[in-house]
Design a protein around this motif. Structure first.
Motif, PDB file in Angstrom:
ATOM      1  N   GLU A 147       0.809  -1.216   0.000  1.00 57.20           N
ATOM      2  CA  GLU A 147       0.000   0.000   0.000  1.00 57.20           C
ATOM      3  C   GLU A 147       0.841   1.264   0.000  1.00 57.20           C
ATOM      4  OE1 GLU A 147      -3.313   0.367   2.595  1.00 57.20           O
ATOM      5  OE2 GLU A 147      -3.708  -1.787   2.518  1.00 57.20           O
ATOM      6  N   ASP A 148       2.019   1.227   0.633  1.00 58.07           N
ATOM      7  CA  ASP A 148       2.849   2.430   0.668  1.00 58.07           C
ATOM      8  C   ASP A 148       3.594   2.650  -0.654  1.00 58.07           C
ATOM      9  OD1 ASP A 148       4.362   0.152   1.144  1.00 58.07           O
ATOM     10  OD2 ASP A 148       5.894   1.283   2.242  1.00 58.07           O
ATOM     11  N   LYS A 151       0.055   5.052  -4.895  1.00 62.41           N
ATOM     12  CA  LYS A 151      -0.804   6.189  -4.536  1.00 62.41           C
ATOM     13  C   LYS A 151      -1.644   6.544  -5.741  1.00 62.41           C
ATOM     14  CE  LYS A 151       2.124   8.474  -1.132  1.00 62.41           C
ATOM     15  NZ  LYS A 151       2.872   7.368  -0.702  1.00 62.41           N
ATOM     16  N   HIS A 153      -3.656   9.441  -7.650  1.00 63.94           N
ATOM     17  CA  HIS A 153      -3.816  10.892  -7.786  1.00 63.94           C
ATOM     18  C   HIS A 153      -4.865  11.147  -8.851  1.00 63.94           C
ATOM     19  CE1 HIS A 153      -0.219  11.623  -5.402  1.00 63.94           C
ATOM     20  NE2 HIS A 153       0.403  10.715  -6.137  1.00 63.94           N
TER      21      HIS A 153
END
Length: 178
Positions: A147-148, A151, A153
Protein backbone atom coordinates in the motif's frame (compact mmCIF):
# COMPACT_ATOMS: atom_id res chain seq x y z
CA UNK A 1 17.24 16.59 -59.60
CA UNK A 2 17.43 12.90 -58.75
CA UNK A 3 17.06 10.47 -61.66
CA UNK A 4 14.48 7.74 -61.19
CA UNK A 5 14.92 4.52 -63.12
CA UNK A 6 11.24 3.55 -63.20
CA UNK A 7 10.10 6.07 -65.88
CA UNK A 8 13.12 5.07 -67.95
CA UNK A 9 12.21 1.37 -67.66
CA UNK A 10 8.57 2.07 -68.54
CA UNK A 11 9.81 3.45 -71.84
CA UNK A 12 12.82 1.20 -72.50
CA UNK A 13 11.25 -2.22 -71.83
CA UNK A 14 8.36 -1.91 -74.34
CA UNK A 15 10.77 -0.58 -76.96
CA UNK A 16 13.13 -3.51 -76.34
CA UNK A 17 10.19 -5.93 -76.53
CA UNK A 18 9.07 -4.52 -79.88
CA UNK A 19 12.62 -4.72 -81.23
CA UNK A 20 12.96 -8.33 -80.02
CA UNK A 21 9.64 -9.29 -81.63
CA UNK A 22 10.71 -7.77 -84.94
CA UNK A 23 14.14 -9.42 -84.93
CA UNK A 24 13.01 -12.86 -83.70
CA UNK A 25 9.87 -12.80 -85.84
CA UNK A 26 11.98 -12.03 -88.89
CA UNK A 27 14.27 -14.99 -88.14
CA UNK A 28 11.82 -17.74 -87.21
CA UNK A 29 8.45 -16.46 -88.43
CA UNK A 30 5.35 -14.99 -86.86
CA UNK A 31 3.67 -18.23 -85.73
CA UNK A 32 6.81 -19.64 -84.12
CA UNK A 33 7.36 -16.33 -82.32
CA UNK A 34 3.81 -16.30 -80.98
CA UNK A 35 4.14 -19.97 -80.01
CA UNK A 36 7.31 -19.21 -78.04
CA UNK A 37 5.59 -16.38 -76.18
CA UNK A 38 2.66 -18.66 -75.34
CA UNK A 39 4.98 -21.49 -74.28
CA UNK A 40 7.01 -19.26 -71.95
CA UNK A 41 3.78 -18.11 -70.27
CA UNK A 42 2.77 -21.73 -69.64
CA UNK A 43 6.23 -22.69 -68.35
CA UNK A 44 6.25 -19.59 -66.14
CA UNK A 45 2.93 -20.48 -64.53
CA UNK A 46 4.20 -24.01 -63.73
CA UNK A 47 7.48 -22.67 -62.33
CA UNK A 48 5.60 -20.12 -60.24
CA UNK A 49 3.41 -22.80 -58.73
CA UNK A 50 6.24 -25.30 -58.15
CA UNK A 51 8.72 -22.88 -56.59
CA UNK A 52 5.99 -20.95 -54.78
CA UNK A 53 4.73 -24.04 -52.94
CA UNK A 54 8.26 -25.01 -51.91
CA UNK A 55 8.95 -21.50 -50.69
CA UNK A 56 5.67 -21.40 -48.77
CA UNK A 57 6.66 -24.60 -46.96
CA UNK A 58 10.08 -23.14 -46.06
CA UNK A 59 8.47 -19.95 -44.71
CA UNK A 60 6.08 -22.04 -42.58
CA UNK A 61 8.99 -24.07 -41.21
CA UNK A 62 10.90 -20.88 -40.30
CA UNK A 63 7.84 -19.40 -38.59
CA UNK A 64 7.20 -22.61 -36.63
CA UNK A 65 10.76 -22.53 -35.32
CA UNK A 66 10.29 -18.87 -34.22
CA UNK A 67 12.72 -17.43 -36.77
CA UNK A 68 12.08 -14.49 -39.06
CA UNK A 69 12.03 -15.77 -42.67
CA UNK A 70 13.51 -12.58 -44.17
CA UNK A 71 15.47 -14.29 -46.94
CA UNK A 72 12.56 -16.52 -47.89
CA UNK A 73 10.12 -13.59 -47.95
CA UNK A 74 12.38 -11.67 -50.31
CA UNK A 75 12.73 -14.81 -52.45
CA UNK A 76 8.94 -15.03 -52.48
CA UNK A 77 8.63 -11.48 -53.78
CA UNK A 78 11.23 -12.23 -56.46
CA UNK A 79 9.36 -15.40 -57.50
CA UNK A 80 6.14 -13.39 -57.71
CA UNK A 81 7.85 -10.77 -59.89
CA UNK A 82 9.33 -13.57 -62.03
CA UNK A 83 5.87 -15.04 -62.54
CA UNK A 84 4.45 -11.66 -63.55
CA UNK A 85 7.34 -11.10 -65.96
CA UNK A 86 6.80 -14.53 -67.55
CA UNK A 87 3.08 -13.97 -67.95
CA UNK A 88 3.78 -10.63 -69.64
CA UNK A 89 4.21 -11.26 -73.36
CA UNK A 90 7.71 -10.52 -74.59
CA UNK A 91 11.19 -11.93 -74.80
CA UNK A 92 12.97 -9.38 -72.60
CA UNK A 93 10.51 -9.81 -69.71
CA UNK A 94 10.62 -13.60 -70.18
CA UNK A 95 14.41 -13.58 -69.95
CA UNK A 96 14.32 -11.50 -66.75
CA UNK A 97 11.59 -13.75 -65.35
CA UNK A 98 13.52 -16.95 -66.03
CA UNK A 99 16.61 -15.41 -64.42
CA UNK A 100 14.63 -14.67 -61.25
CA UNK A 101 13.54 -18.31 -61.06
CA UNK A 102 17.19 -19.37 -60.72
CA UNK A 103 17.99 -19.65 -56.97
CA UNK A 104 21.60 -18.47 -57.45
CA UNK A 105 20.37 -15.23 -59.06
CA UNK A 106 17.85 -14.72 -56.25
CA UNK A 107 20.63 -15.27 -53.68
CA UNK A 108 22.75 -12.66 -55.45
CA UNK A 109 19.88 -10.16 -55.33
CA UNK A 110 19.29 -11.08 -51.65
CA UNK A 111 22.94 -10.38 -50.79
CA UNK A 112 22.65 -6.98 -52.46
CA UNK A 113 19.39 -6.12 -50.66
CA UNK A 114 19.74 -7.65 -47.19
CA UNK A 115 21.64 -4.73 -45.65
CA UNK A 116 18.95 -2.31 -46.84
CA UNK A 117 16.00 -4.24 -45.40
CA UNK A 118 14.88 -3.70 -41.81
CA UNK A 119 12.51 -6.22 -40.23
CA UNK A 120 10.46 -4.94 -37.32
CA UNK A 121 8.59 -7.27 -35.02
CA UNK A 122 5.91 -6.67 -32.43
CA UNK A 123 5.99 -8.32 -29.03
CA UNK A 124 2.77 -9.25 -27.34
CA UNK A 125 3.99 -8.90 -23.76
CA UNK A 126 3.77 -6.12 -21.21
CA UNK A 127 6.73 -4.37 -19.68
CA UNK A 128 7.10 -5.08 -15.97
CA UNK A 129 9.04 -3.36 -13.23
CA UNK A 130 12.44 -4.66 -12.33
CA UNK A 131 12.59 -6.37 -8.93
CA UNK A 132 15.16 -3.84 -7.68
CA UNK A 133 12.86 -0.90 -8.59
CA UNK A 134 10.36 -1.72 -5.85
CA UNK A 135 7.61 -4.27 -5.69
CA UNK A 136 7.91 -7.97 -6.04
CA UNK A 137 8.09 -9.03 -9.69
CA UNK A 138 6.96 -12.59 -10.33
CA UNK A 139 7.91 -14.76 -13.32
CA UNK A 140 4.39 -14.48 -14.74
CA UNK A 141 4.81 -10.69 -15.10
CA UNK A 142 2.56 -9.68 -12.18
CA UNK A 143 3.95 -6.94 -9.94
CA UNK A 144 2.72 -7.09 -6.36
CA UNK A 145 2.87 -3.67 -4.66
CA UNK A 146 2.37 -2.80 -1.01
CA UNK A 147 0.00 0.00 0.00
CA UNK A 148 2.85 2.43 0.67
CA UNK A 149 4.24 1.83 -2.87
CA UNK A 150 1.02 2.87 -4.63
CA UNK A 151 -0.80 6.19 -4.54
CA UNK A 152 -3.78 7.31 -6.57
CA UNK A 153 -3.82 10.89 -7.79
CA UNK A 154 -6.92 12.22 -9.49
CA UNK A 155 -6.70 14.79 -12.25
CA UNK A 156 -9.33 17.51 -11.78
CA UNK A 157 -9.43 18.20 -15.52
CA UNK A 158 -10.27 14.59 -16.34
CA UNK A 159 -13.90 13.86 -17.26
CA UNK A 160 -13.72 10.77 -15.02
CA UNK A 161 -12.49 12.53 -11.89
CA UNK A 162 -14.61 12.78 -8.77
CA UNK A 163 -13.96 16.54 -8.46
CA UNK A 164 -16.06 17.32 -11.54
CA UNK A 165 -18.77 14.96 -10.37
CA UNK A 166 -19.26 13.28 -13.74
CA UNK A 167 -19.16 9.80 -12.27
CA UNK A 168 -21.29 10.59 -9.26
CA UNK A 169 -24.26 11.93 -11.21
CA UNK A 170 -26.85 9.40 -12.28
CA UNK A 171 -27.48 9.14 -16.00
CA UNK A 172 -31.06 10.12 -16.65
CA UNK A 173 -30.87 9.51 -20.37
CA UNK A 174 -30.43 11.92 -23.25
CA UNK A 175 -32.08 15.29 -22.94
CA UNK A 176 -33.33 14.72 -19.38
CA UNK A 177 -32.31 16.92 -16.51
CA UNK A 178 -31.43 15.71 -13.01
Amino acid sequence: MRFSIIPFLLLAIPLAEIAAFVVIGGQIGVWATLGMVFLTAIIGSFLLRWQGIGLFNRINAEMRSNRIPGRDLVHGVMILVAGILLLTPGFVTDSLGFLLFVPAVRDLVWRLLKDRIVVQTMSAGFQTRRPDAGGNARPDGVVDLDEDEFKRHTDPSSPWSDERGSLNKPDNGPGRAD
